[in-house]
Scaffold this motif. Structure first.
Motif, PDB file in Angstrom:
ATOM      1  N   PRO A 241       0.734  -1.112  -0.040  1.00 12.35           N
ATOM      2  CA  PRO A 241      -0.189  -0.052  -0.081  1.00 12.35           C
ATOM      3  C   PRO A 241       0.895   1.279  -0.299  1.00 12.35           C
ATOM      4  CG  PRO A 241       0.250  -0.768   2.324  1.00 12.35           C
ATOM      5  CD  PRO A 241       0.941  -1.759   1.490  1.00 12.35           C
ATOM      6  N   GLY A 242       1.936   1.254  -0.505  1.00 12.31           N
ATOM      7  CA  GLY A 242       3.048   2.503  -0.640  1.00 12.31           C
ATOM      8  C   GLY A 242       3.611   2.671   0.807  1.00 12.31           C
ATOM      9  N   LEU A 243       3.866   3.934   1.078  1.00 15.96           N
ATOM     10  CA  LEU A 243       4.455   4.360   2.425  1.00 15.96           C
ATOM     11  C   LEU A 243       3.437   4.681   3.394  1.00 15.96           C
ATOM     12  CD1 LEU A 243       7.339   4.715   3.725  1.00 15.96           C
ATOM     13  CD2 LEU A 243       7.093   7.209   2.852  1.00 15.96           C
ATOM     14  N   VAL A 244       3.380   3.998   4.496  1.00 14.99           N
ATOM     15  CA  VAL A 244       2.301   3.865   5.310  1.00 14.99           C
ATOM     16  C   VAL A 244       2.891   3.685   6.839  1.00 14.99           C
ATOM     17  CG1 VAL A 244       0.491   2.907   3.682  1.00 14.99           C
ATOM     18  CG2 VAL A 244       1.873   1.332   5.242  1.00 14.99           C
ATOM     19  N   PRO A 245       2.044   4.023   8.017  1.00 14.00           N
ATOM     20  CA  PRO A 245       2.358   3.794   9.175  1.00 14.00           C
ATOM     21  C   PRO A 245       2.707   2.074   9.350  1.00 14.00           C
ATOM     22  CG  PRO A 245       0.655   5.208   9.247  1.00 14.00           C
ATOM     23  CD  PRO A 245       0.744   4.814   7.956  1.00 14.00           C
ATOM     24  N   VAL A 246       3.837   1.867  10.046  1.00 11.30           N
ATOM     25  CA  VAL A 246       4.488   0.646  10.157  1.00 11.30           C
ATOM     26  C   VAL A 246       3.489  -0.514  10.575  1.00 11.30           C
ATOM     27  CG1 VAL A 246       5.269   1.003  12.316  1.00 11.30           C
ATOM     28  CG2 VAL A 246       6.361  -0.597  10.866  1.00 11.30           C
ATOM     29  N   ALA A 247       2.321  -0.026  11.575  1.00  6.39           N
ATOM     30  CA  ALA A 247       1.591  -1.104  11.924  1.00  6.39           C
ATOM     31  C   ALA A 247       0.395  -1.486  11.089  1.00  6.39           C
ATOM     32  CB  ALA A 247       1.016  -0.784  13.244  1.00  6.39           C
ATOM     33  N   THR A 248       0.083  -0.517   9.872  1.00  5.37           N
ATOM     34  CA  THR A 248      -0.629  -0.829   8.922  1.00  5.37           C
ATOM     35  C   THR A 248      -0.274  -1.437   7.645  1.00  5.37           C
ATOM     36  OG1 THR A 248      -0.726   1.502   8.211  1.00  5.37           O
ATOM     37  CG2 THR A 248      -1.859   1.175  10.137  1.00  5.37           C
ATOM     38  N   TRP A 249       1.032  -1.817   7.474  1.00  9.07           N
ATOM     39  CA  TRP A 249       1.508  -2.242   6.317  1.00  9.07           C
ATOM     40  C   TRP A 249       1.065  -3.865   6.112  1.00  9.07           C
ATOM     41  CZ3 TRP A 249       4.341  -6.034   3.921  1.00  9.07           C
ATOM     42  CH2 TRP A 249       4.653  -5.881   2.667  1.00  9.07           C
ATOM     43  N   ARG A 250       0.112  -4.035   5.350  1.00  5.27           N
ATOM     44  CA  ARG A 250      -0.325  -5.247   5.018  1.00  5.27           C
ATOM     45  C   ARG A 250      -0.637  -6.210   6.459  1.00  5.27           C
ATOM     46  NH1 ARG A 250       1.000  -7.490  -0.564  1.00  5.27           N
ATOM     47  NH2 ARG A 250       1.130  -5.566  -1.901  1.00  5.27           N
ATOM     48  N   PRO A 251      -1.130  -5.663   7.208  1.00  6.15           N
ATOM     49  CA  PRO A 251      -1.586  -6.311   8.394  1.00  6.15           C
ATOM     50  C   PRO A 251      -2.019  -7.773   8.324  1.00  6.15           C
ATOM     51  CG  PRO A 251      -3.181  -4.813   8.194  1.00  6.15           C
ATOM     52  CD  PRO A 251      -2.295  -4.591   7.145  1.00  6.15           C
ATOM     53  N   GLU A 252      -2.910  -8.412   7.201  1.00  5.49           N
ATOM     54  CA  GLU A 252      -3.208  -9.595   6.933  1.00  5.49           C
ATOM     55  C   GLU A 252      -2.229 -10.590   6.792  1.00  5.49           C
ATOM     56  OE1 GLU A 252      -2.184  -7.931   2.985  1.00  5.49           O
ATOM     57  OE2 GLU A 252      -3.231  -7.049   4.793  1.00  5.49           O
ATOM     58  N   LEU A 253      -0.983 -10.150   6.870  1.00  6.62           N
ATOM     59  CA  LEU A 253       0.266 -11.231   6.589  1.00  6.62           C
ATOM     60  C   LEU A 253       0.553 -11.755   7.859  1.00  6.62           C
ATOM     61  CD1 LEU A 253       2.359  -9.413   3.802  1.00  6.62           C
ATOM     62  CD2 LEU A 253       1.005 -11.315   3.827  1.00  6.62           C
ATOM     63  N   THR A 254      -0.103 -11.401   9.111  1.00  3.14           N
ATOM     64  CA  THR A 254       0.166 -11.857  10.222  1.00  3.14           C
ATOM     65  C   THR A 254      -1.189 -12.398  10.965  1.00  3.14           C
ATOM     66  OG1 THR A 254       0.916 -11.433  12.632  1.00  3.14           O
ATOM     67  CG2 THR A 254      -0.269  -9.651  11.612  1.00  3.14           C
ATOM     68  N   ASP A 255      -1.086 -13.402  11.839  1.00  2.00           N
ATOM     69  CA  ASP A 255      -2.393 -13.961  12.613  1.00  2.00           C
ATOM     70  C   ASP A 255      -3.019 -13.070  13.594  1.00  2.00           C
ATOM     71  OD1 ASP A 255      -2.280 -16.195  10.884  1.00  2.00           O
ATOM     72  OD2 ASP A 255      -1.032 -17.311  12.562  1.00  2.00           O
ATOM     73  N   ARG A 256      -2.202 -12.103  14.022  1.00  2.00           N
ATOM     74  CA  ARG A 256      -2.665 -11.074  15.013  1.00  2.00           C
ATOM     75  C   ARG A 256      -2.956  -9.769  14.496  1.00  2.00           C
ATOM     76  NH1 ARG A 256      -0.464  -6.908  17.471  1.00  2.00           N
ATOM     77  NH2 ARG A 256       1.213  -7.065  16.270  1.00  2.00           N
ATOM     78  N   PRO A 257      -4.484  -9.410  14.766  1.00  2.00           N
ATOM     79  CA  PRO A 257      -4.776  -8.034  14.161  1.00  2.00           C
ATOM     80  C   PRO A 257      -4.091  -7.006  14.766  1.00  2.00           C
ATOM     81  CG  PRO A 257      -6.503  -9.277  15.775  1.00  2.00           C
ATOM     82  CD  PRO A 257      -5.463 -10.071  15.535  1.00  2.00           C
ATOM     83  N   VAL A 258      -4.296  -5.800  14.023  1.00  2.00           N
ATOM     84  CA  VAL A 258      -3.626  -4.804  14.527  1.00  2.00           C
ATOM     85  C   VAL A 258      -4.456  -3.799  15.187  1.00  2.00           C
ATOM     86  CG1 VAL A 258      -2.528  -2.540  13.867  1.00  2.00           C
ATOM     87  CG2 VAL A 258      -1.775  -4.695  12.557  1.00  2.00           C
ATOM     88  N   ALA A 259      -4.202  -3.413  16.361  1.00  2.00           N
ATOM     89  CA  ALA A 259      -5.153  -2.723  17.139  1.00  2.00           C
ATOM     90  C   ALA A 259      -5.155  -1.198  16.854  1.00  2.00           C
ATOM     91  CB  ALA A 259      -4.836  -2.824  18.817  1.00  2.00           C
TER      92      ALA A 259
END
Length: 276
Positions: A241-259
């Protein structure tokens, strides 16, 4: 003393009475390779940024997501991880080789504390390979010409350069964009560069406090805006998704959702650029 491929001596002595950026980061991650001076600076910075441990962990989690993407989606099996830091869970080779056992990784760091722990970075799969180079990113040729790099990675095939939480230690006078360009120039089309970088964009006063605290301990610290961080990707095309806040870069690639709180408090920009 140790030396790089050009014969320039690098320090190997470890002074535990002075705060060290790798050990401070280790402290925030909950590691054990830190000392009172490191914890004191870590706590001083936390006075300005109470979420600093969340920020460090979000940055580390991004590294794992980025490596998973590069192996599974981009077909990358070669990594040059610069500014490695003290080994901890989820090192680049562990993540890469869990997806492709043939993955090869070269780690680079100039700091003697990392050199002392380099053996932990050599635990490769039988099919893959890992190496550690004691060299300084200020001198890219000391990395590119090192026999352990050229003996481990095939530079005629794409390589991913990992620059995770390292470029903030380079001032504008160090010409960080030029350094990254020199690394990319040595690699073929289809190579990638991965960067995370702290920023004052979200909380200028707090980040000014972090900068002052770090520099009071002799550690140069240079947060950059989104625009200035984007300049570090010159010559590449940012992938979604380009240059984004670190916790929001493709969060689907982990099993843990980003709060939501984590996404808002991790003040790093993150992105991956592909060399055309």
């Amino acid at each position: 003393m140790s030396d790089n491929s050009l014969g320039t001596p690098l320090p190997t002595e470890i002074d535990t009475t002075i705060a060290h950026e790798a050990r401070v980061y280790d402290y925030w991650l909950g590691g054990k390779e830190n000392y009172p001076a490191d914890r004191a600076l870590g706590d001083m910075i936390a006075e300005h940024v109470p979420t600093i441990k969340t920020m460090a962990r979000a940055n580390r989690a991004f590294l794992a997501r980025a490596v998973r993407y590069l192996v599974a989606d981009a077909g990358i099996t070669q990594f040059l991880d610069i500014g490695t830091g003290i080994p901890t869970a989820g090192n680049t080779h562990e993540v890469a080789q869990s997806s492709d056992p043939n993955a090869r990784v070269v780690y680079v760091d100039k700091d003697p504390i990392v050199l002392a722990h380099a053996r932990a970075l050599m635990d490769s799969t039988p099919q893959g390979r890992t190496r550690f180079i004691h060299a300084d990113l200020h001198d890219p040729r000391s990395i590119l010409d090192h026999p352990d790099l050229t003996g481990t990675l095939d530079l005629s095939e794409p390589v991913a350069i990992m620059l995770v939480a390292i470029m903030m230690y380079f001032s504008d006078d160090d010409h960080p964009q030029r350094i990254i360009a020199e690394l990319l120039d040595a690699l073929p089309s289809g190579s990638y560069v991965v960067i995370t970088h702290p920023t004052a964009d979200f909380a200028p006063e707090a980040m000014a406090g972090v900068k002052a605290a770090a520099e009071s301990s002799g550690i140069g610290f240079h947060p950059r805006s989104k625009s200035d961080t984007g300049d570090l990707f010159a010559g590449t095309t940012l992938i979604d998704p380009g240059l984004v806040p670190v916790a929001t870069w493709r969060p689907e690639l982990t099993d843990r959702p980003v709060a939501v709180a984590e996404a808002e408090s991790a003040w790093y920009w993150a992105g991956i650029g592909r060399k055309p």
